[in-house]
Design a protein around this motif. Structure first.
Motif, mmCIF file in Angstrom:
data_model
loop_
_atom_site.group_PDB
_atom_site.id
_atom_site.type_symbol
_atom_site.label_atom_id
_atom_site.label_comp_id
_atom_site.label_asym_id
_atom_site.label_seq_id
_atom_site.Cartn_x
_atom_site.Cartn_y
_atom_site.Cartn_z
ATOM 1 N N GLY A 173 -100.968 -7.355 -19.865
ATOM 2 C CA GLY A 173 -101.990 -7.483 -20.893
ATOM 3 C C GLY A 173 -101.562 -8.388 -22.035
ATOM 4 N N ASN A 174 -101.674 -7.879 -23.249
ATOM 5 C CA ASN A 174 -101.321 -8.666 -24.435
ATOM 6 C C ASN A 174 -99.907 -8.385 -24.938
ATOM 7 O OD1 ASN A 174 -103.885 -9.924 -24.618
ATOM 8 N ND2 ASN A 174 -104.725 -8.094 -25.631
ATOM 9 N N THR A 175 -99.114 -7.655 -24.159
ATOM 10 C CA THR A 175 -97.748 -7.363 -24.588
ATOM 11 C C THR A 175 -96.915 -8.644 -24.612
ATOM 12 O OG1 THR A 175 -97.066 -6.826 -22.310
ATOM 13 C CG2 THR A 175 -97.796 -5.007 -23.714
ATOM 14 N N GLU A 176 -95.965 -8.696 -25.535
ATOM 15 C CA GLU A 176 -95.147 -9.895 -25.701
ATOM 16 C C GLU A 176 -93.925 -9.879 -24.788
ATOM 17 O OE1 GLU A 176 -95.115 -12.055 -29.858
ATOM 18 O OE2 GLU A 176 -94.565 -9.946 -30.093
ATOM 19 N N LEU A 177 -93.587 -11.057 -24.286
ATOM 20 C CA LEU A 177 -92.317 -11.241 -23.587
ATOM 21 C C LEU A 177 -91.224 -11.297 -24.640
ATOM 22 C CD1 LEU A 177 -90.812 -11.825 -20.905
ATOM 23 C CD2 LEU A 177 -91.251 -14.260 -21.335
ATOM 24 N N CYS A 178 -90.236 -10.415 -24.516
ATOM 25 C CA CYS A 178 -89.204 -10.288 -25.551
ATOM 26 C C CYS A 178 -87.809 -10.261 -24.951
ATOM 27 C CB CYS A 178 -89.420 -9.000 -26.354
ATOM 28 S SG CYS A 178 -90.956 -8.955 -27.302
ATOM 29 N N THR A 179 -86.840 -10.322 -25.839
ATOM 30 C CA THR A 179 -85.452 -10.122 -25.457
ATOM 31 C C THR A 179 -84.793 -9.253 -26.521
ATOM 32 O OG1 THR A 179 -83.402 -11.218 -24.766
ATOM 33 C CG2 THR A 179 -84.573 -12.186 -26.647
ATOM 34 N N ARG A 180 -83.533 -8.905 -26.291
ATOM 35 C CA ARG A 180 -82.789 -8.084 -27.257
ATOM 36 C C ARG A 180 -81.465 -8.762 -27.599
ATOM 37 N NH1 ARG A 180 -84.430 -2.882 -28.281
ATOM 38 N NH2 ARG A 180 -86.154 -2.114 -26.987
ATOM 39 N N ILE A 181 -81.147 -8.756 -28.877
ATOM 40 C CA ILE A 181 -79.857 -9.251 -29.356
ATOM 41 C C ILE A 181 -79.262 -8.182 -30.258
ATOM 42 C CG2 ILE A 181 -78.666 -11.027 -30.700
ATOM 43 C CD1 ILE A 181 -80.878 -12.967 -29.952
ATOM 44 N N GLY A 183 -79.162 -5.090 -29.895
ATOM 45 C CA GLY A 183 -80.032 -3.926 -29.992
ATOM 46 C C GLY A 183 -81.366 -4.174 -30.666
ATOM 47 N N GLU A 184 -81.570 -5.362 -31.231
ATOM 48 C CA GLU A 184 -82.821 -5.672 -31.911
ATOM 49 C C GLU A 184 -83.730 -6.488 -30.996
ATOM 50 O OE1 GLU A 184 -82.192 -7.532 -35.660
ATOM 51 O OE2 GLU A 184 -81.124 -5.826 -36.520
ATOM 52 N N THR A 185 -85.020 -6.165 -31.017
ATOM 53 C CA THR A 185 -85.999 -6.841 -30.172
ATOM 54 C C THR A 185 -86.513 -8.103 -30.855
ATOM 55 O OG1 THR A 185 -86.691 -4.736 -29.208
ATOM 56 C CG2 THR A 185 -88.201 -6.593 -28.958
ATOM 57 N N HIS A 186 -86.601 -9.181 -30.060
ATOM 58 C CA HIS A 186 -87.094 -10.453 -30.578
ATOM 59 C C HIS A 186 -88.100 -11.046 -29.595
ATOM 60 C CE1 HIS A 186 -83.937 -10.747 -33.704
ATOM 61 N NE2 HIS A 186 -83.167 -10.172 -32.796
ATOM 62 N N PRO A 187 -89.265 -11.480 -30.079
ATOM 63 C CA PRO A 187 -90.225 -12.153 -29.194
ATOM 64 C C PRO A 187 -89.653 -13.479 -28.701
ATOM 65 C CG PRO A 187 -91.242 -11.523 -31.294
ATOM 66 C CD PRO A 187 -89.774 -11.358 -31.462
ATOM 67 N N ILE A 188 -90.027 -13.847 -27.491
ATOM 68 C CA ILE A 188 -89.610 -15.130 -26.938
ATOM 69 C C ILE A 188 -90.692 -16.167 -27.219
ATOM 70 C CG2 ILE A 188 -89.169 -16.367 -24.773
ATOM 71 C CD1 ILE A 188 -87.796 -13.860 -23.752
ATOM 72 N N SER A 189 -90.279 -17.305 -27.724
ATOM 73 C CA SER A 189 -91.226 -18.348 -28.106
ATOM 74 C C SER A 189 -91.901 -18.955 -26.880
ATOM 75 C CB SER A 189 -90.520 -19.446 -28.903
ATOM 76 O OG SER A 189 -89.612 -20.152 -28.083
#
Length: 254
Positions: A173-181, A183-189
């Motif tokens: 759906g509209n969920t963002e593709l992300c990663t973790r650095i 322990g913190e979540t970051h959206p992928i550009s």
């Protein structure tokens, strides 16, 4: 500070780099069979050449963290927008039941000032990257049929190119593709990078793969020549020196 950092990197990376070397040399030896010693010796440079794709990510992470202006220039962004560069980052669709397996990781991730991560796929081989081969890697990602979980099946090129089949697109759906650095979540550009050989990039200019137009293609030769031959050789030498490989691979308390 740089010397301390190089020593620290040697301790972190050298065992993995040497394992890659060992794997490559073993494969070459098996293929060579009963090749004479002279042929083996003459092939050492070729073996060293084949090792580079295995350790290239490690070198690039160090180069870009040392000289962020170099990376900024290739990405065509301001140096002040770059916080740090990281290697082998996991992927996830936050808030979605879809998961990735452990092999679906970003080769490099550039943490930007806006807390997004710009992903970079590193392809340092000389062969197997013609348009037809890359387009196979761009085939739409789907849900794997071999598990009861919603697990992504597809190549990193397709993931970063945002090529999803209808079923996967519906589930995420509209969920963002992300990663973790850390322990913190970051959206992928949406913008993403590819680092490849000059010869590969030249072939893409003649016959472009079906990229989505948001990719930044970077020459590995340009990166390393801009960094400097002397600095590059010192970096490689530092990674392979100053480590007790026996104690690392065979810890006494294991």
């Amino acid at each position: 500070m740089h010397n301390n950092q190089r020593q620290s990197d040697s301790q972190r990376y050298a065992p993995f780099a040497l394992l890659a070397v060992a794997q490559t040399l073993t494969q070459k030896a098996l293929r060579a069979g009963c090749a004479c010693a002279g042929r083996y010796a003459s092939g050492e440079n070729c073996m060293i050449e084949e090792v580079f794709p295995h350790v290239g990510e490690i070198l690039l992470e160090r180069i870009f963290n040392e000289d962020k202006s170099l990376l900024a220039n290739f990405l065509e962004i301001e140096e002040s927008n770059i916080q740090s560069v990281h290697r082998q980052l996991p992927l996830e669709f936050v808030g979605s039941p879809v998961i990735f397996d452990g092999f679906s990781t970003l080769d490099l991730g550039v943490l930007l000032k806006n807390n997004k991560v710009l992903p970079i796929e590193v392809k340092l081989g000389r062969f197997g990257l013609a348009k037809a081969s890359v387009n196979k890697m761009l085939n739409p990602c789907s849900i794997s049929a071999h598990t009861s979980e919603y697990r992504v099946s597809g190549k990193l090129f397709a993931i970063l190119n945002r090529n999803y089949d209808s079923e996967l697109a519906k589930i995420v759906g509209n969920t963002e593709l992300c990663t973790r650095i850390n322990g913190e979540t970051h959206p992928i550009s949406d913008v993403w990078g590819v680092i490849a050989r000059d010869s590969v990039i030249s072939s893409w200019k003649k016959m472009p793969p079906d990229f989505n137009g948001k990719q930044k293609i970077i020459s590995i030769e340009s990166v390393c020549s801009s960094y400097g031959e002397h600095e590059f050789n010192n970096l490689v030498g530092g990674i392979f020196s100053g480590v007790n490989f026996y104690n690392t691979w065979f810890p006494q308390n294991a």
